[in-house]
Design a protein around this motif. Structure first.
Motif, PDB file in Angstrom:
ATOM      1  N   THR A 143       0.834  -1.202   0.000  1.00 36.44           N
ATOM      2  CA  THR A 143       0.000   0.000   0.000  1.00 36.44           C
ATOM      3  C   THR A 143       0.870   1.254   0.000  1.00 36.44           C
ATOM      4  N   GLU A 153      -4.894  10.042  -3.594  1.00 33.11           N
ATOM      5  CA  GLU A 153      -5.515   8.954  -4.344  1.00 33.11           C
ATOM      6  C   GLU A 153      -5.385   9.230  -5.839  1.00 33.11           C
ATOM      7  N   PRO A 203      -5.978   6.830  -9.266  1.00 36.67           N
ATOM      8  CA  PRO A 203      -6.225   5.558  -9.944  1.00 36.67           C
ATOM      9  C   PRO A 203      -5.727   5.565 -11.385  1.00 36.67           C
ATOM     10  N   ILE A 204      -5.604   4.366 -11.952  1.00 36.87           N
ATOM     11  CA  ILE A 204      -5.298   4.202 -13.371  1.00 36.87           C
ATOM     12  C   ILE A 204      -6.552   3.671 -14.052  1.00 36.87           C
ATOM     13  N   ILE A 205      -6.977   4.327 -15.126  1.00 33.52           N
ATOM     14  CA  ILE A 205      -8.142   3.869 -15.885  1.00 33.52           C
ATOM     15  C   ILE A 205      -7.675   3.435 -17.270  1.00 33.52           C
ATOM     16  N   TYR A 250     -14.516   7.232 -14.549  1.00 32.50           N
ATOM     17  CA  TYR A 250     -14.050   8.587 -14.238  1.00 32.50           C
ATOM     18  C   TYR A 250     -14.968   9.238 -13.210  1.00 32.50           C
ATOM     19  N   ALA A 259     -14.147   7.734  -9.874  1.00 33.79           N
ATOM     20  CA  ALA A 259     -12.880   8.245  -9.340  1.00 33.79           C
ATOM     21  C   ALA A 259     -13.070   9.618  -8.701  1.00 33.79           C
ATOM     22  N   SER A 282     -10.489  11.299  -5.783  1.00 38.90           N
ATOM     23  CA  SER A 282      -9.193  11.177  -6.464  1.00 38.90           C
ATOM     24  C   SER A 282      -8.671  12.556  -6.849  1.00 38.90           C
ATOM     25  N   ILE A 297      -5.866  11.298 -12.163  1.00 40.39           N
ATOM     26  CA  ILE A 297      -6.216  10.063 -12.868  1.00 40.39           C
ATOM     27  C   ILE A 297      -5.178   9.833 -13.962  1.00 40.39           C
ATOM     28  N   GLN A 301       1.714   2.708 -14.605  1.00 41.91           N
ATOM     29  CA  GLN A 301       1.976   2.476 -13.181  1.00 41.91           C
ATOM     30  C   GLN A 301       3.076   3.387 -12.640  1.00 41.91           C
ATOM     31  N   ARG A 335       1.674   6.962 -12.355  1.00 40.80           N
ATOM     32  CA  ARG A 335       0.914   7.112 -11.112  1.00 40.80           C
ATOM     33  C   ARG A 335       1.832   7.447  -9.942  1.00 40.80           C
TER      34      ARG A 335
END
Length: 331
Positions: free
Chosen positions: A66, A220, A222-224, A235, A238, A243, A246, A305, A308
Motif C-alpha cells: 500500500t 488517491e 487511480p489508473i483507468i 471517471y 474516481a 481522487s 487520474i 503504473q 501514477r
C-alpha cells in the motif's frame, strides 16, 4: 578501514519468499511465506565479500504494498542509509509491483549509496527458484563502487537495470524484467558486475525535490485503462471517491473515446489532474496541441503504473499543471 562492505537486506516478502505445495509448483504458491533468514540459508557465499545485516520489514504479496507501506519502506531505507556503517541496501520484493516501488524509491531516497531491489518469478520452494541467484547478484551490485550515484537499481536474471526504465514484461518467465527501448545498464557475468553506462539521464535520489519526511499521506490516483467502447462511469467513480489525479492508459497514446472524454472533462472541472499515458509496452506519449486544449499532461516515456507514482509525489508539492508536466520531462 573495513575489509568488506556492510549491506543491509530489507525483506518485504513476495515470490522470492514464496512457498508452493511441491518443488515443481511455479504458479499458485503463497507469496511471503519464507523469512529472509531462510532465504539467506540457500544463498551461498555472501560473507565472502560482504557483511550482511537483515530486517524483515514486511512479508506480503507485492500487490499489498500500500501507499502507507511504501512510505514506511522509503523512510526506513533513508534512515538506514544515514548509518555510516551501512554501505548499501538490498530490498527483496514481489515482482508484480516491483517496478512501482523501485521507481518510488528512485525519486525519494536521499543518498548516493547503492539501493538495489531484487525479486524472483519462481517461489523459493521451486526446483528452478531464481531468487537465491538474484539476491546474490543484488548484494554483489550493492558492493560495487560503480553502483554509487546511479539511483535505485533493479537486479534480476543476471541483468542490472535502472528503476526509471525497467518494467515487468512477462508473467512467469525468469527474464520477465526488461527495458525494451532504453536497455539494461549492466550485467553480472561469472560473479563480476559490469556497468555499461556511468550516469542515469533523468533526475533521481539526491537531485529529486520529493521528500518523504514531509509526506504523511499520498493522494488517491487511480489508473483507468482505455479499451474499445469505454465509457465515463469509471471517471465519475474516481471523482466521487476524491481522487486528486487520474492516469489514463490510452489505447495508443493519443486517442480517447468520446464517452470517456466527457467523464474526463467533468473531472478536470473539479480540479482532478489528468495524465495521458499509454497501455502499450513502449513508446513516448509526447505533448500535443490537444493537451493544451484539453488541459492534459503527457506521460512522456513513463508507463501508467510509474506515471501514477510520479503524479502522487508531484501532487504533494504542487497542483500547477505546467510544473507537473516538467516533472514528467525531467524525472
Amino acid at each position: 578501514m573495513k575489509s568488506k562492505p556492510t549491506i543491509k537486506i530489507i525483506a518485504t516478502g513476495g515470490t522470492i519468499a514464496g512457498a508452493g505445495s511441491s518443488s515443481t509448483t511455479t504458479t499458485g504458491y503463497k507469496p511471503g511465506a519464507v523469512s529472509i533468514e531462510e532465504l539467506l540459508e540457500v544463498t551461498p557465499n555472501l560473507s565472502d565479500f560482504s557483511n550482511i545485516e537483515v530486517e524483515q520489514l514486511f512479508n506480503i504479496d507485492s500487490v499489498d504494498m500500500t501507499t502507507e507501506r511504501l512510505l514506511a519502506l522509503s523512510k526506513y531505507v533513508n534512515e538506514t542509509l544515514l548509518d555510516e556503517e551501512v554501505d548499501g541496501v538490498v530490498i527483496t520484493h514481489g515482482t508484480d509491483t516491483l517496478e512501482e516501488t523501485a521507481y518510488f524509491l528512485h525519486l525519494v531516497i536521499k543518498s548516493h549509496k547503492p539501493v538495489v531491489i531484487v525479486g524472483s518469478v519462481r517461489p523459493a520452494t521451486a526446483i528452478s527458484a531464481d531468487g537465491p541467484l538474484n539476491l546474490y547478484n543484488g548484494v554483489k551490485v550493492a558492493c560495487e563502487r560503480q553502483a554509487h550515484g546511479k539511483g535505485v537499481l533493479v537486479v534480476l536474471n543476471d541483468r542490472v537495470g535502472s528503476a526509471r526504465y525497467m518494467a515487468k514484461m512477462a508473467t512467469t518467465t525468469v527474464d520477465s524484467f526488461r527495458a525494451l527501448e532504453q536497455g539494461y545498464i549492466g550485467a553480472i557475468v561469472g560473479g563480476e558486475v559490469h556497468f555499461y553506462y556511468k550516469d542515469i539521464t533523468k533526475l533521481h535520489t539526491m537531485d529529486s525535490i520529493f521528500d518523504v519526511n514531509t509526506i504523511v499521506q499520498l493522494p488517491e490516483v487511480p489508473i483507468i485503462y482505455s479499451h474499445l467502447g469505454d465509457g465515463r462511469f469509471l471517471y465519475d467513480a474516481a471523482v466521487q471517491v476524491g481522487s486528486k489525479g487520474i492516469i489514463v492508459a490510452t489505447a495508443g497514446g493519443y486517442t480517447i473515446s468520446k464517452q470517456a472524454e466527457q467523464g474526463i472533462q467533468d473531472a478536470l472541472k473539479k480540479g482532478v489532474v489528468i495524465i495521458r499515458s499509454s497501455r502499450l509496452s513502449t513508446g513516448i506519449v509526447s505533448r500535443t496541441s490537444m493537451d493544451n486544449q484539453q488541459h492534459y499532461i503527457a506521460g512522456e516515456s513513463l508507463n501508467p503504473q510509474k506515471a501514477r507514482i510520479l503524479l502522487m509525489l508531484a501532487l504533494t508539492v504542487t497542483n500547477d499543471k505546467d510544473e507537473i508536466q516538467q516533472f514528467f520531462r525531467t524525472y
